[in-house]
Write an enzyme that holds these catalytic residues in place. Structure first.
Site, PDB file in Angstrom:
ATOM      1  N   ASP A 172       4.381  -4.513  -7.505  1.00 23.28           N
ATOM      2  CA  ASP A 172       3.715  -3.287  -7.053  1.00 23.28           C
ATOM      3  C   ASP A 172       4.246  -2.066  -7.799  1.00 23.28           C
ATOM      4  OD1 ASP A 172       5.986  -4.195  -5.384  1.00 23.28           O
ATOM      5  OD2 ASP A 172       5.843  -2.199  -4.525  1.00 23.28           O
ATOM      6  N   ASN A 173       5.268  -2.257  -8.618  1.00 22.58           N
ATOM      7  CA  ASN A 173       5.804  -1.141  -9.389  1.00 22.58           C
ATOM      8  C   ASN A 173       5.541  -1.317 -10.879  1.00 22.58           C
ATOM      9  OD1 ASN A 173       6.741   0.105  -7.087  1.00 22.58           O
ATOM     10  ND2 ASN A 173       8.781  -0.805  -7.224  1.00 22.58           N
TER      11      ASN A 173
ATOM     12  N   LYS B 289       3.601  12.495  -3.051  1.00 18.95           N
ATOM     13  CA  LYS B 289       4.553  11.482  -2.594  1.00 18.95           C
ATOM     14  C   LYS B 289       5.449  12.125  -1.546  1.00 18.95           C
ATOM     15  CE  LYS B 289       7.646   7.960  -4.521  1.00 18.95           C
ATOM     16  NZ  LYS B 289       8.071   7.290  -5.758  1.00 18.95           N
TER      17      LYS B 289
ATOM     18  N   ARG C 291       3.960   6.078   1.689  1.00 18.85           N
ATOM     19  CA  ARG C 291       4.405   7.477   1.720  1.00 18.85           C
ATOM     20  C   ARG C 291       3.834   8.232   0.529  1.00 18.85           C
ATOM     21  NH1 ARG C 291      10.316   7.474  -0.936  1.00 18.85           N
ATOM     22  NH2 ARG C 291       9.964   5.617  -2.143  1.00 18.85           N
TER      23      ARG C 291
ATOM     24  N   ARG D 164       2.602  13.967  -8.157  1.00 14.68           N
ATOM     25  CA  ARG D 164       2.790  13.070  -9.291  1.00 14.68           C
ATOM     26  C   ARG D 164       1.479  12.923 -10.056  1.00 14.68           C
ATOM     27  NH1 ARG D 164       5.631   7.291  -8.308  1.00 14.68           N
ATOM     28  NH2 ARG D 164       3.640   6.554  -7.476  1.00 14.68           N
TER      29      ARG D 164
ATOM     30  N   GLY E  82       0.815  -1.223   0.000  1.00 15.26           N
ATOM     31  CA  GLY E  82       0.000   0.000   0.000  1.00 15.26           C
ATOM     32  C   GLY E  82       0.836   1.255   0.000  1.00 15.26           C
TER      33      GLY E  82
ATOM     34  N   ARG F 183      -1.828  -1.034 -10.011  1.00 13.44           N
ATOM     35  CA  ARG F 183      -0.638  -1.838 -10.275  1.00 13.44           C
ATOM     36  C   ARG F 183      -1.025  -3.306 -10.371  1.00 13.44           C
ATOM     37  NH1 ARG F 183       3.029   1.519  -6.964  1.00 13.44           N
ATOM     38  NH2 ARG F 183       1.816   3.390  -6.529  1.00 13.44           N
TER      39      ARG F 183
ATOM     40  N   ASP G  52       8.412   6.649   7.911  1.00 14.58           N
ATOM     41  CA  ASP G  52       7.906   7.971   8.306  1.00 14.58           C
ATOM     42  C   ASP G  52       6.967   8.579   7.262  1.00 14.58           C
ATOM     43  OD1 ASP G  52       9.680   8.522   6.295  1.00 14.58           O
ATOM     44  OD2 ASP G  52      11.003   9.810   7.486  1.00 14.58           O
ATOM     45  N   GLY G  53       6.842   7.913   6.117  1.00  7.37           N
ATOM     46  CA  GLY G  53       5.951   8.434   5.078  1.00  7.37           C
ATOM     47  C   GLY G  53       6.482   9.666   4.372  1.00  7.37           C
TER      48      GLY G  53
HETATM   49  P1  AMP Z   1       8.966   1.601  -3.290  1.00 11.08           P
HETATM   50  O1  AMP Z   1      10.352   1.114  -3.075  1.00 11.08           O
HETATM   51  O2  AMP Z   1       8.879   3.101  -3.441  1.00 11.08           O
HETATM   52  O3  AMP Z   1       8.265   0.897  -4.422  1.00 11.08           O
HETATM   53  O4  AMP Z   1       8.170   1.282  -1.960  1.00 11.08           O
HETATM   54  C1  AMP Z   1       7.889  -0.019  -1.489  1.00 11.08           C
HETATM   55  C2  AMP Z   1       6.914   0.059  -0.318  1.00 11.08           C
HETATM   56  O5  AMP Z   1       7.513   0.710   0.800  1.00 11.08           O
HETATM   57  C3  AMP Z   1       5.642   0.830  -0.629  1.00 11.08           C
HETATM   58  O6  AMP Z   1       4.586   0.202   0.026  1.00 11.08           O
HETATM   59  C4  AMP Z   1       5.947   2.188  -0.040  1.00 11.08           C
HETATM   60  O7  AMP Z   1       4.763   2.880   0.264  1.00 11.08           O
HETATM   61  C5  AMP Z   1       6.752   1.839   1.197  1.00 11.08           C
HETATM   62  N1  AMP Z   1       7.657   2.941   1.628  1.00 11.08           N
HETATM   63  C6  AMP Z   1       8.780   3.370   1.011  1.00 11.08           C
HETATM   64  N2  AMP Z   1       9.347   4.387   1.679  1.00 11.08           N
HETATM   65  C7  AMP Z   1       8.577   4.632   2.769  1.00 11.08           C
HETATM   66  C8  AMP Z   1       8.626   5.560   3.861  1.00 11.08           C
HETATM   67  N3  AMP Z   1       9.606   6.473   3.968  1.00 11.08           N
HETATM   68  N4  AMP Z   1       7.640   5.495   4.786  1.00 11.08           N
HETATM   69  C9  AMP Z   1       6.663   4.593   4.685  1.00 11.08           C
HETATM   70  N5  AMP Z   1       6.556   3.696   3.698  1.00 11.08           N
HETATM   71  C10 AMP Z   1       7.498   3.697   2.744  1.00 11.08           C
HETATM   72 MG    MG Z   2       6.541   1.401  -5.325  1.00 11.12          MG
END
Ligand code: AMP
Ligand code: MG
Length: 497
Positions: free
Chosen positions: A255-256, A114, A94, A177, A91, A184, A126-127
């Site tokens: 998920d990407n 984002k 962030r 964005r 999900g 996805r 931390d989102g």
């Molecule tokens: P990503 O590598 O951007 O595809 O992220 C993979 C997962 O990690 C997704 O569910 C993101 O929402 C979560 N995520 C990445 N960075 C953070 C963050 N700083 N805080 C919370 N969730 C994160």
């Molecule tokens: Mg992602």
């Protein structure tokens, strides 16, 4: 206080129709938002007035401090295979979907923040997002768009005025964005995991309505089988285009991978300099799962995960039968990909169109390229200048070595076989589609370091200007055609934290 801005009359079709796939969630307030990038061209395309989006109102809007009128922000749910391992609940950890915007042509676009703070999916995170990765994503999306490759795009970047803690404290930022949608492969995996056939069907029908409306006339299983085929064809075309510019996504988790066929989630992505199928830049991809040459195969692997998610829609009573039917469509993927790749590479070397009879010429080209580790961007410009009969040295391009000679002669006879196909014409057609500039890794680092460490955005803005004019020769832009100097050492990228 939430102020209304009339510039975004938002819709919320996803949140309204797919309640089970998102959770309402507001962006965190930020202390001192400042707008550092606004994509005026994109704003105009979307039917927004860039003037109204600048300065302080823009900072308030794009930081989430002053949400647009009628915003009902949500975090979207999805699952995903990350490096092959399944997580049933990832999900938006962030990111927040602010709503959907309808452009003057009637198309619907997601507006997503984002880096705007914690959501119910943040787990330990931390989102938030740091400025460097958000600038990087913005530039990559613009470069891909300029190269004619479908991509999500940045509408704005604000710095938040707070620091985010990574290995060191870094300036915090939020990227706005724009995407055709954020559905996805992992969204389907999540819906499957809910064991709610109705939800899954609603997601599929919603995706079809939004991205493949021509399939709505089909009923029953034919609709979902054709949906898989359509997504697979779009992915085949997308990945072939990535391969054509040496783009390595770096983290092709399910998920990407976007259902719409856009490039999404620019984390550890990077462009390849010397041609080598095994090229990997991501620090966490130690086994090379997402290496340059693995991308088509991984694309298919991800599509198998999508197909598995569609089983209950194709035949809930006989899943084996459904799987067999879906597999029939998936087995067409390698053929689609190879067809798309042959067209992409064929055009790059001046064959338009190329047919099965050109397979040998193309394969040998790749072999010589691999053996000599030529720069994958400039080699196509060197080919065209050789064809034109110019001395490449006088253009400051290194000449092609002796090992190219026999291939070059055969290639010249093939591309100039038609009466109209003069060397000048063919080389002009090649130069029109082979970029001079891609976001080279060392240039990216230089530009990001100046912006994030010294607050100097000039190098970044110049770099952005260059990569958004990829085919325009300019003497002062020549340094951007050069590969990474050896002293930069091996290049590593990190997931966009
Ligand atoms: P990503 O590598 O951007 O595809 O992220 C993979 C997962 O990690 C997704 O569910 C993101 O929402 C979560 N995520 C990445 N960075 C953070 C963050 N700083 N805080 C919370 N969730 C994160
Ligand atoms: Mg992602």
């Amino acid at each position: 206080m939430i102020r209304s801005l009339p510039e975004f009359p938002l819709e919320h079709t996803f949140a309204q129709q797919l309640e089970g796939l998102c959770i309402p969630c507001s962006p965190a307030r930020v202390p001192e938002p400042r707008l550092v990038l606004l994509n005026s061209e994109l704003a105009r395309n979307l039917g927004m007035d860039p003037e109204a989006l600048g300065g302080e109102p823009g900072a308030g809007l794009f930081s989430g401090n002053a949400l647009p009128m009628g915003a009902k922000p949500v975090a979207q749910a999805y699952a995903g295979h990350q490096f092959g391992h399944f997580s049933p609940r990832l999900g938006d950890g962030r990111a927040i979907l602010v709503g959907e915007h309808r452009d003057p042509a009637g198309h619907l676009w997601d507006i997503q923040f984002k880096g705007s703070g914690r959501t119910p999916f943040s787990r330990g995170g931390d989102g938030k997002a740091a400025l460097g990765p958000m600038l990087r994503e913005y530039l990559m999306g613009e470069a891909m768009t300029a190269l004619g490759i479908a991509s999500t795009r940045g509408l704005a970047v604000v710095v938040t005025g707070e620091q985010v803690m990574r290995e060191e404290p870094l300036p915090g930022a939020i990227l706005t964005r724009i995407a055709a949608s954020h559905i996805r492969v992992g969204t389907f995996q999540y819906a499957l995991g809910r064991n709610d056939g109705e939800l899954l069907r609603k997601l599929a029908d919603y995706s079809i309505t939004r991205h493949y409306p021509e399939l709505l006339s089909l009923q029953g299983r034919a609709r979902y089988l054709s949906f898989l085929q359509a997504v697979a064809e779009r992915q085949a075309g997308l990945i072939a285009r990535w391969m054509g510019v040496g783009f390595i996504h770096g983290v092709m988790n399910t998920d990407n991978m976007s259902i719409s066929g856009e490039t999404i989630d620019y984390g550890p992505c990077a462009f390849m300099d010397a041609y080598d199928e095994r090229t990997v830049f991501s620090s966490i991809d130690q086994l090379g799962r997402y290496a340059y040459g693995e991308q088509p195969g991984i694309g298919q692997w991800n599509l198998v995960r999508l197909a598995e998610s569609l089983i209950p829609l194709v035949d809930p009573v006989h899943p084996d039968r459904a799987a067999e039917l879906l597999a029939g469509y998936l087995n067409a993927f390698p053929g689609h990909y190879l067809g798309a790749w042959r067209q992409v590479l064929g055009r790059k070397i001046g064959l338009a169109p190329s047919g099965p009879q050109d397979e040998g010429l193309l394969a040998e080209f790749q072999q010589i390229l691999a053996g000599s580790r030529e720069d994958f961007t400039m080699v196509f410009r060197r080919l065209s200048s050789w064809l034109r009969g110019m001395d490449p040295v006088s253009q400051r391009l290194p000449p092609l070595g002796m090992h190219w000679q026999s291939w070059l002669e055969r290639w010249r006879s093939r591309v100039t076989a038609g009466e109209e196909d003069t060397p000048d014409r063919v080389s002009a057609a090649m130069d029109a589609i082979n970029p001079l500039y891609v976001p080279r890794n060392h240039q990216m680092e230089i530009a990001l370091a100046a912006a994030t460490r010294a607050g100097d955005f000039q190098p970044f803005l110049r770099f952005l200007e260059v990569v958004t004019h990829p085919y325009l020769p300019r003497p002062e832009w020549e340094p951007y055609t050069e590969p990474m100097p050896a002293h930069f050492g091996p290049y590593r990228t990190f997931c966009g934290t």
